[in-house]
Scaffold this active site. Structure first.
Site, PDB file in Angstrom:
ATOM      1  N   ALA A  67      25.840  18.399 -27.357  1.00  0.00           N
ATOM      2  CA  ALA A  67      24.637  19.278 -27.341  1.00  0.00           C
ATOM      3  C   ALA A  67      24.210  19.148 -29.101  1.00  0.00           C
ATOM      4  CB  ALA A  67      25.045  20.482 -26.961  1.00  0.00           C
ATOM      5  N   GLY A 112      28.708  17.801 -24.872  1.00  0.00           N
ATOM      6  CA  GLY A 112      27.904  17.865 -23.770  1.00  0.00           C
ATOM      7  C   GLY A 112      27.672  16.258 -23.294  1.00  0.00           C
ATOM      8  N   GLU A 115      30.437  15.579 -20.992  1.00  0.00           N
ATOM      9  CA  GLU A 115      30.074  16.396 -19.859  1.00  0.00           C
ATOM     10  C   GLU A 115      28.944  15.909 -18.820  1.00  0.00           C
ATOM     11  OE1 GLU A 115      29.794  19.805 -22.448  1.00  0.00           O
ATOM     12  OE2 GLU A 115      31.129  20.867 -21.468  1.00  0.00           O
ATOM     13  N   GLU A 135      34.454  20.245 -29.139  1.00  0.00           N
ATOM     14  CA  GLU A 135      33.878  21.565 -29.278  1.00  0.00           C
ATOM     15  C   GLU A 135      34.625  22.500 -30.271  1.00  0.00           C
ATOM     16  OE1 GLU A 135      33.644  19.990 -26.537  1.00  0.00           O
ATOM     17  OE2 GLU A 135      31.966  20.139 -25.393  1.00  0.00           O
TER      18      GLU A 135
HETATM   19  N1  DAK Z   1      23.646  17.136 -32.746  1.00  0.00           N
HETATM   20  C1  DAK Z   1      22.821  17.101 -33.633  1.00  0.00           C
HETATM   21  N2  DAK Z   1      22.455  16.035 -34.309  1.00  0.00           N
HETATM   22  C2  DAK Z   1      23.757  14.995 -34.226  1.00  0.00           C
HETATM   23  C3  DAK Z   1      24.649  14.999 -33.448  1.00  0.00           C
HETATM   24  C4  DAK Z   1      24.708  16.485 -32.560  1.00  0.00           C
HETATM   25  N3  DAK Z   1      25.652  16.660 -31.496  1.00  0.00           N
HETATM   26  N4  DAK Z   1      25.542  14.212 -33.205  1.00  0.00           N
HETATM   27  C5  DAK Z   1      24.819  13.300 -34.285  1.00  0.00           C
HETATM   28  N5  DAK Z   1      23.887  14.013 -34.767  1.00  0.00           N
HETATM   29  C6  DAK Z   1      22.985  13.277 -36.010  1.00  0.00           C
HETATM   30  C7  DAK Z   1      23.614  13.350 -37.375  1.00  0.00           C
HETATM   31  O1  DAK Z   1      23.384  14.617 -37.714  1.00  0.00           O
HETATM   32  C8  DAK Z   1      22.770  12.470 -37.833  1.00  0.00           C
HETATM   33  O2  DAK Z   1      21.495  12.721 -38.264  1.00  0.00           O
HETATM   34  P1  DAK Z   1      20.863  12.557 -39.722  1.00  0.00           P
HETATM   35  O3  DAK Z   1      21.707  13.187 -40.665  1.00  0.00           O
HETATM   36  O4  DAK Z   1      20.760  11.014 -39.807  1.00  0.00           O
HETATM   37  O5  DAK Z   1      19.595  13.238 -39.787  1.00  0.00           O
HETATM   38  C9  DAK Z   1      22.441  11.193 -37.002  1.00  0.00           C
HETATM   39  O6  DAK Z   1      22.923  12.114 -35.689  1.00  0.00           O
HETATM   40  C10 DAK Z   1      23.886  10.387 -37.101  1.00  0.00           C
HETATM   41  O7  DAK Z   1      24.880  10.754 -37.209  1.00  0.00           O
HETATM   42  P2  DAK Z   1      25.989  10.577 -38.101  1.00  0.00           P
HETATM   43  O8  DAK Z   1      25.635  10.202 -39.511  1.00  0.00           O
HETATM   44  O9  DAK Z   1      26.834  11.440 -38.116  1.00  0.00           O
HETATM   45  O10 DAK Z   1      26.982   9.149 -37.729  1.00  0.00           O
HETATM   46  P3  DAK Z   1      28.368   8.841 -37.745  1.00  0.00           P
HETATM   47  O11 DAK Z   1      28.421   7.458 -37.367  1.00  0.00           O
HETATM   48  O12 DAK Z   1      28.594   9.077 -39.309  1.00  0.00           O
HETATM   49  O13 DAK Z   1      29.075   9.731 -36.872  1.00  0.00           O
HETATM   50  C11 DAK Z   1      29.698  10.976 -34.615  1.00  0.00           C
HETATM   51  C12 DAK Z   1      29.052   9.792 -35.400  1.00  0.00           C
HETATM   52  C13 DAK Z   1      29.331  11.068 -33.368  1.00  0.00           C
HETATM   53  C14 DAK Z   1      31.238  10.766 -35.032  1.00  0.00           C
HETATM   54  C15 DAK Z   1      28.902  12.176 -35.590  1.00  0.00           C
HETATM   55  O14 DAK Z   1      27.681  12.269 -35.586  1.00  0.00           O
HETATM   56  C16 DAK Z   1      29.788  13.492 -34.925  1.00  0.00           C
HETATM   57  O15 DAK Z   1      30.699  13.781 -34.978  1.00  0.00           O
HETATM   58  N6  DAK Z   1      28.805  14.064 -34.278  1.00  0.00           N
HETATM   59  C17 DAK Z   1      29.064  15.369 -33.660  1.00  0.00           C
HETATM   60  C18 DAK Z   1      29.764  15.301 -32.506  1.00  0.00           C
HETATM   61  C19 DAK Z   1      30.038  16.598 -31.773  1.00  0.00           C
HETATM   62  O16 DAK Z   1      30.843  17.523 -32.310  1.00  0.00           O
HETATM   63  N7  DAK Z   1      29.686  16.806 -30.621  1.00  0.00           N
HETATM   64  C20 DAK Z   1      29.919  18.146 -29.776  1.00  0.00           C
HETATM   65  C21 DAK Z   1      28.844  18.717 -30.024  1.00  0.00           C
HETATM   66  S1  DAK Z   1      29.144  20.406 -29.503  1.00  0.00           S
HETATM   67  C22 DAK Z   1      27.508  25.809 -24.817  1.00  0.00           C
HETATM   68  C23 DAK Z   1      26.655  24.688 -24.353  1.00  0.00           C
HETATM   69  C24 DAK Z   1      27.040  23.431 -24.848  1.00  0.00           C
HETATM   70  C25 DAK Z   1      28.068  23.228 -25.477  1.00  0.00           C
HETATM   71  C26 DAK Z   1      28.726  24.096 -26.140  1.00  0.00           C
HETATM   72  C27 DAK Z   1      28.550  25.446 -25.751  1.00  0.00           C
HETATM   73  N8  DAK Z   1      27.224  27.194 -24.641  1.00  0.00           N
HETATM   74  C28 DAK Z   1      25.929  27.589 -25.279  1.00  0.00           C
HETATM   75  C29 DAK Z   1      28.083  28.029 -24.380  1.00  0.00           C
HETATM   76  C30 DAK Z   1      28.377  21.872 -25.832  1.00  0.00           C
HETATM   77  C31 DAK Z   1      28.632  21.583 -27.296  1.00  0.00           C
HETATM   78  C32 DAK Z   1      28.708  20.194 -27.676  1.00  0.00           C
HETATM   79  O17 DAK Z   1      28.426  19.498 -27.167  1.00  0.00           O
END
Ligand code: DAK
Length: 261
Positions: A67, A112, A115, A135
């Site tokens: 997400a 997400g 998921e 998360e």
């Molecule tokens: N959201 C927004 N932007 C993201 C992103 C994300 N999930 N993942 C990556 N990006 C963006 C980065 O900010 C970056 O943007 P710029 O800085 O270039 O503007 C660009 O994509 C490239 O990312 P990186 O520079 O970080 O690339 P790397 O190769 O260094 O790293 C990575 C890749 C996938 C390891 C890293 O980007 C990363 O850790 N991303 C986040 C992964 C993550 O934590 N995903 C889970 C998100 S939480 C809920 C509803 C839904 C959910 C929870 C609760 N409720 C409302 C109850 C679901 C939650 C999730 O999915």
């Protein structure tokens, strides 16, 4: 229909290819993308000629990196509830599609994104795919069904370990624990998906639909009720032109021409 954050294509008759198309944010799911996903799924659901849906992400770095964290950061508890429901509805709608839905995962499928892949009927992964529910690193639990679908797919203990430690796993481990059904070289991912889609498109559409529904519904029933469901689905198939054509074609030693009726 034109989408800002998705591509919905039909590379061959009956085969839809849905691409989450925000590569600059690693295809992260913001509210606008979730709304478009709901529309795209509804578009496929209302096409009687649809036979299979492939779901993938744009670029080679990510399927969907979760997400959209920048959008989620400011949410109040009430808004988070709405966002979670929006995501849940998309996942349910994908699962409820009458046609098989296959995720083609290259790169990151996190949060997400994992998921979304798990809401598909099965997952084909590229060798460099990475899966995880990170998360808890952000101070939240999964919100689009991850705690439930992961446990159903890989078992309670493995799901707990992955969700609670946020450990990310590579494609080979995902294959070993049953999260994905096959791992292929990245360059072959799309063609492998298309090959499976063609295989499905050649089968009896009503039988495919009934089989999908029986597996899905039966999972939440006890064995006797689930088998009764299967009996009903089996009997229903004998009221279709597809059943007559499929059996006649076998006996006449030719390929069946299914009409989906
Ligand atoms: N959201 C927004 N932007 C993201 C992103 C994300 N999930 N993942 C990556 N990006 C963006 C980065 O900010 C970056 O943007 P710029 O800085 O270039 O503007 C660009 O994509 C490239 O990312 P990186 O520079 O970080 O690339 P790397 O190769 O260094 O790293 C990575 C890749 C996938 C390891 C890293 O980007 C990363 O850790 N991303 C986040 C992964 C993550 O934590 N995903 C889970 C998100 S939480 C809920 C509803 C839904 C959910 C929870 C609760 N409720 C409302 C109850 C679901 C939650 C999730 O999915």
């Amino acid at each position: 229909m034109a989408y800002q954050n998705l591509l919905l294509e039909q590379p061959e008759p009956g085969i839809y290819l849905l691409t989450v198309n925000r590569p600059q944010a690693l295809n992260a799911l913001n509210a606008a993308t979730l709304a478009e996903l709901a529309q795209a799924v509804a578009q496929v659901a209302t096409d009687a000629a649809a036979r299979v849906l492939l779901v993938t992400g744009a670029g080679d770095k990510a399927f969907v990196a979760g997400a959209d964290i920048s959008e989620m950061q400011q949410l109040t508890a009430d808004q988070a509830g709405v966002f979670s429901q929006q995501g849940m509805q998309v996942m349910h709608a994908l699962e409820a599609l009458p046609v098989p839905v296959i995720a083609l995962v290259q790169g990151y499928a996190l949060g997400g994104g994992c998921e979304l892949a798990m809401a598909c009927d099965w997952i084909i992964a590229a060798e460099r795919a990475v899966f995880g529910q990170p998360e808890v690193n952000l101070g939240i639990p999964p919100g689009f069904g991850g705690t439930q679908r992961l446990a159903r797919l890989v078992g309670r203990a493995r799901a707990l370990e992955l969700v609670i430690t946020a450990r990310q796993i590579k494609a080979e481990e995902a294959l070993a624990i049953g999260l994905v059904t096959q791992v292929v070289p990245a360059a072959e991912l799309r063609e492998r998906g298309m090959a499976v889609a063609r295989t499905i498109a050649a089968k009896g559409p009503v039988a495919v639909r009934l089989a999908k529904q029986a597996v899905q519904c039966g999972q939440d029933l006890d064995l006797a009720k689930a088998c009764a469901y299967e009996t009903a689905a089996f009997a229903l198939a004998f009221a279709t032109a597809d059943q007559r054509e499929g059996m006649r074609a076998f006996l006449e030693k030719r390929a069946a021409k299914f009409s989906g009726r």
